[in-house]
Scaffold this motif. Structure first.
Motif, PDB file in Angstrom:
ATOM      1  N   GLN A 292       8.559  -3.008  -2.989  1.00  9.47           N
ATOM      2  CA  GLN A 292       8.264  -2.285  -1.740  1.00  9.47           C
ATOM      3  C   GLN A 292       6.886  -1.609  -1.846  1.00  9.47           C
ATOM      4  OE1 GLN A 292      11.842  -1.650  -3.047  1.00  9.47           O
ATOM      5  NE2 GLN A 292      11.924  -3.651  -2.130  1.00  9.47           N
ATOM      6  N   GLY A 293       6.715  -0.493  -1.122  1.00 11.24           N
ATOM      7  CA  GLY A 293       5.418   0.180  -1.152  1.00 11.24           C
ATOM      8  C   GLY A 293       5.621   1.674  -0.996  1.00 11.24           C
ATOM      9  N   SER A 294       4.548   2.432  -1.237  1.00 15.21           N
ATOM     10  CA  SER A 294       4.676   3.895  -1.268  1.00 15.21           C
ATOM     11  C   SER A 294       5.154   4.479   0.059  1.00 15.21           C
ATOM     12  CB  SER A 294       3.320   4.505  -1.623  1.00 15.21           C
ATOM     13  OG  SER A 294       2.923   4.014  -2.873  1.00 15.21           O
ATOM     14  N   LEU A 295       4.813   3.821   1.172  1.00 15.72           N
ATOM     15  CA  LEU A 295       5.220   4.371   2.470  1.00 15.72           C
ATOM     16  C   LEU A 295       6.667   4.025   2.813  1.00 15.72           C
ATOM     17  CD1 LEU A 295       1.886   3.686   4.384  1.00 15.72           C
ATOM     18  CD2 LEU A 295       2.613   5.797   3.266  1.00 15.72           C
ATOM     19  N   LEU A 296       7.316   3.283   1.901  1.00 12.13           N
ATOM     20  CA  LEU A 296       8.756   3.014   2.036  1.00 12.13           C
ATOM     21  C   LEU A 296       9.552   3.828   1.023  1.00 12.13           C
ATOM     22  CD1 LEU A 296       8.705  -0.899   2.495  1.00 12.13           C
ATOM     23  CD2 LEU A 296       9.377   0.781   4.225  1.00 12.13           C
ATOM     24  N   ASP A 297       8.878   4.728   0.296  1.00 14.87           N
ATOM     25  CA  ASP A 297       9.537   5.561  -0.718  1.00 14.87           C
ATOM     26  C   ASP A 297      10.558   6.484  -0.039  1.00 14.87           C
ATOM     27  OD1 ASP A 297       8.925   6.857  -3.714  1.00 14.87           O
ATOM     28  OD2 ASP A 297       9.594   8.341  -2.243  1.00 14.87           O
ATOM     29  N   ILE A 298      11.706   6.647  -0.678  1.00 13.32           N
ATOM     30  CA  ILE A 298      12.787   7.455  -0.078  1.00 13.32           C
ATOM     31  C   ILE A 298      12.349   8.917   0.144  1.00 13.32           C
ATOM     32  CG2 ILE A 298      13.857   7.850  -2.370  1.00 13.32           C
ATOM     33  CD1 ILE A 298      15.869   7.518   0.848  1.00 13.32           C
ATOM     34  N   ASP A 299      11.477   9.440  -0.707  1.00 11.32           N
ATOM     35  CA  ASP A 299      11.005  10.820  -0.534  1.00 11.32           C
ATOM     36  C   ASP A 299       9.687  10.902   0.227  1.00 11.32           C
ATOM     37  OD1 ASP A 299      12.721  12.877  -1.999  1.00 11.32           O
ATOM     38  OD2 ASP A 299      12.628  11.223  -3.432  1.00 11.32           O
ATOM     39  N   PHE A 300       8.750  10.027  -0.106  1.00  2.00           N
ATOM     40  CA  PHE A 300       7.387  10.169   0.411  1.00  2.00           C
ATOM     41  C   PHE A 300       7.030   9.200   1.531  1.00  2.00           C
ATOM     42  CE2 PHE A 300       7.383  11.829  -3.941  1.00  2.00           C
ATOM     43  CZ  PHE A 300       7.086  13.143  -3.627  1.00  2.00           C
TER      44      PHE A 300
ATOM     45  N   SER B  74      15.013   3.780  -2.581  1.00  5.28           N
ATOM     46  CA  SER B  74      14.625   4.114  -3.960  1.00  5.28           C
ATOM     47  C   SER B  74      13.242   4.757  -3.965  1.00  5.28           C
ATOM     48  CB  SER B  74      14.609   2.845  -4.823  1.00  5.28           C
ATOM     49  OG  SER B  74      13.641   1.926  -4.361  1.00  5.28           O
ATOM     50  N   ASN B  75      12.882   5.323  -5.108  1.00  3.93           N
ATOM     51  CA  ASN B  75      11.521   5.849  -5.277  1.00  3.93           C
ATOM     52  C   ASN B  75      10.616   4.696  -5.696  1.00  3.93           C
ATOM     53  OD1 ASN B  75      12.973   8.854  -6.169  1.00  3.93           O
ATOM     54  ND2 ASN B  75      11.264   8.779  -4.733  1.00  3.93           N
ATOM     55  N   THR B  76       9.780   4.307  -4.749  1.00  2.00           N
ATOM     56  CA  THR B  76       8.879   3.181  -4.990  1.00  2.00           C
ATOM     57  C   THR B  76       7.586   3.641  -5.657  1.00  2.00           C
ATOM     58  OG1 THR B  76       7.881   3.538  -2.834  1.00  2.00           O
ATOM     59  CG2 THR B  76       9.731   2.018  -2.907  1.00  2.00           C
ATOM     60  N   THR B  77       7.403   4.954  -5.736  1.00  5.12           N
ATOM     61  CA  THR B  77       6.161   5.522  -6.273  1.00  5.12           C
ATOM     62  C   THR B  77       6.242   5.660  -7.802  1.00  5.12           C
ATOM     63  OG1 THR B  77       7.116   7.612  -5.572  1.00  5.12           O
ATOM     64  CG2 THR B  77       5.390   6.711  -4.186  1.00  5.12           C
ATOM     65  N   ALA B  78       5.158   6.134  -8.392  1.00  9.05           N
ATOM     66  CA  ALA B  78       5.014   6.134  -9.862  1.00  9.05           C
ATOM     67  C   ALA B  78       6.196   6.812 -10.574  1.00  9.05           C
ATOM     68  CB  ALA B  78       3.703   6.809 -10.237  1.00  9.05           C
ATOM     69  N   ALA B  79       6.694   7.897  -9.968  1.00 10.50           N
ATOM     70  CA  ALA B  79       7.805   8.608 -10.607  1.00 10.50           C
ATOM     71  C   ALA B  79       9.017   7.694 -10.766  1.00 10.50           C
ATOM     72  CB  ALA B  79       8.173   9.838  -9.789  1.00 10.50           C
ATOM     73  N   GLY B  80       9.161   6.733  -9.855  1.00 13.72           N
ATOM     74  CA  GLY B  80      10.286   5.789  -9.916  1.00 13.72           C
ATOM     75  C   GLY B  80      10.261   4.952 -11.183  1.00 13.72           C
TER      76      GLY B  80
END
Ligand code: GDP
Ligand code: IMO
Ligand code: MG
Length: 424
Positions: free
Chosen positions: A224-232, A241-247
């Motif tokens: 996915q991508g950062s703009l689909l991140d569950i938080d951000f 899910s967290n698609t960003t680095a923390a994931g």
């Protein structure tokens, strides 16, 4: 050795699969850390196209190990289909594919629940891929899920039955009138589980730890991508899910201080598939040209992707949230022939000009403010050196590098492995 990350910075489909495949030569281990068969990662080489959903994009390299991490959700039925395709290509995945015992399993009823939930939402639907992603992560956080490691236990089928029965009552609650034959779905599911069980299950966080200690090189592959991140991301129009680095930390068991390079992938324009706000979306001929030239159809669902200009406000946000150290710009070739290119450099928001992503980017809240760039007419697809790139494209790249304060180290000029230009 630190673990490098590769992440999509937009709404997915940036070209992550292609770049992971290209970079695999530099890594011993490629590890997926989140998402599941909602992903569709396309690789093209030797005149052939391959689409991977759950299996990491290093699988076509004989000497790389491919790990499906604990943060991933696995549908055994789709996984088996991916394995069948690999077998057709004579890929010897048995020795190179490892699966985390802590990864969660997508049940047939998770898929049905996804469909029922979407149907019940009507016009407000997320536009999910209907792969059961949301319901599976809900069972994970609700502490009801079934994990890969459970398949090794003697009572897992009883646990399966209890969960599937509960799901059936939830499906009935939605009253979405979806038709299904669970016996048929379960026959496929159990056959696929047997295939999954023939693969190597591991305690992946220990494996990753030991690999790091042994100085193995590891690339974590985002989905996915950062703009689909569950938080951000653009909640609720996001994935689960967290698609960003923390994931990558939680999805592989990598400590934050063990992250090395963060490669951020973006298209030279923007696409989105499914519902949700998209400030720079185009509804005119320019958008239609991007869709046509870029073959913008989802690799998993075949749905047309919405297209629009590059949104630098959103891209900056994604760079910040991920700590991107290097950028990779994809599909520059698709923009050849546009006389003028537009980049959104700010939003008009409640009468003010802002340069950050606000809480709500629905069209009634934000209007993009554009900066124009001169286009280029040269066909980029045959280029292999940075020195060949047209001046107008170099100006576009340099502007983005300056604004994002991050170097663009790869410019991709076509879907093939070889259509990749490295910039120093
Ligand atoms: P992913 O989900 O991030 O791996 O990306 P997808 O595979 O879903 O979508 C990217 C699409 O663009 C695929 O069809 C790729 O083959 C294609 N692609 C990747 N890089 C380029 C590029 O530089 N130019 C063009 N024209 N197509 C590309
Ligand atoms: P890759 O890895 C693009 C989108 C769906 C929907 C939303 C939620 O190929 O970039 P889900 O099935 O996850 O519950 O759907 O997220 N979506 C993607 N869009 N690329 C993907 O993956 C996506 N995975 C999910 O279209 O809008
Ligand atoms: Mg994709």
């Amino acid at each position: 050795m630190a673990v490098d990350l590769l992440l999509g910075l937009q709404w997915g489909d940036e070209g992550k699969g292609k770049i992971v495949d290209v970079l695999t030569n530099n890594y011993n281990i490629i590890a997926r850390f989140q998402g599941g068969p909602n992903a569709g990662h396309t690789l093209v080489f030797n005149g052939k196209k391959h689409v991977l959903h759950t299996i990491p994009s290093g699988i076509f390299h004989d000497d790389a190990t491919n790990l499906v991490g604990n943060g991933v959700v696995i549908d055994p039925v789709i996984f088996k289909k991916e394995l069948d395709k690999l077998e057709e290509q004579d890929v010897d995945y048995r020795k190179s594919l490892l699966i985390s015992r802590k990864a969660h399993i997508i049940l047939p009823t998770h898929r049905l629940l996804d469909a029922a939930s979407e149907a019940a939402k009507g016009k407000a639907k997320i536009g999910s891929t209907l792969k059961g992603i949301g319901p599976t992560y809900m069972d994970k956080t609700g502490r009801n899920g079934i994990r890969v490691g459970d398949l090794e236990l003697s009572d897992w089928k009883e646990r399966y039955r209890a969960l599937a029965d509960k799901h059936e009552s939830m499906i009935a609650y939605y009253d979405a009138k979806i038709e299904y034959d669970l016996n048929e779905l379960e026959a496929d599911f159990f056959a696929a589980v047997d295939v999954l069980k023939s693969l190597t299950f591991i305690d992946s966080e220990e494996y990753v730890y030991q690999a790091q200690k042994a100085n193995k090189t590891i690339l974590a592959e985002g989905a996915q991508g950062s703009l689909l991140d569950i938080d951000f991301g653009t909640y609720p129009f996001v994935t689960s899910s967290n698609t960003t680095a923390a994931g990558a930390c939680t999805g592989l068991g990598v400590a934050p201080n063990q992250i090395g390079e963060v490669f951020g992938i973006f298209k030279a324009y923007t696409t989105r598939v499914g519902s949700g706000p998209f400030p720079t979306e185009l509804f005119d001929d320019d958008g239609a040209t991007m869709a046509k030239v870029g073959h913008e159809f989802g690799a998993t669902t075949g749905r047309p992707r919405r297209c629009g200009w590059l949104d630098l406000v959103a891209l900056k946000y994604a760079c910040q949230v991920n700590g991107v150290t290097q950028l990779m710009m994809m599909k520059g070739d698709v923009l050849s022939g546009f006389e003028t290119l537009k980049v959104c450099t700010a939003y008009k928001y409640k009468g003010e000009t802002i340069k950050h992503l606000p809480y709500n980017i629905e069209p009634e809240n934000v209007t993009p403010i554009y900066t124009d760039f001169k286009g280029w007419s040269e066909d980029l697809t045959g280029m292999s050196e940075a020195s060949q790139l047209p001046d107008a494209l170099n100006a576009y790249i340099q502007f983005l590098e300056k604004e994002l304060e991050t170097p663009i180290t790869i410019v991709s000029v076509g879907p093939d492995r070889k259509q990749t230009i490295f910039r120093s």
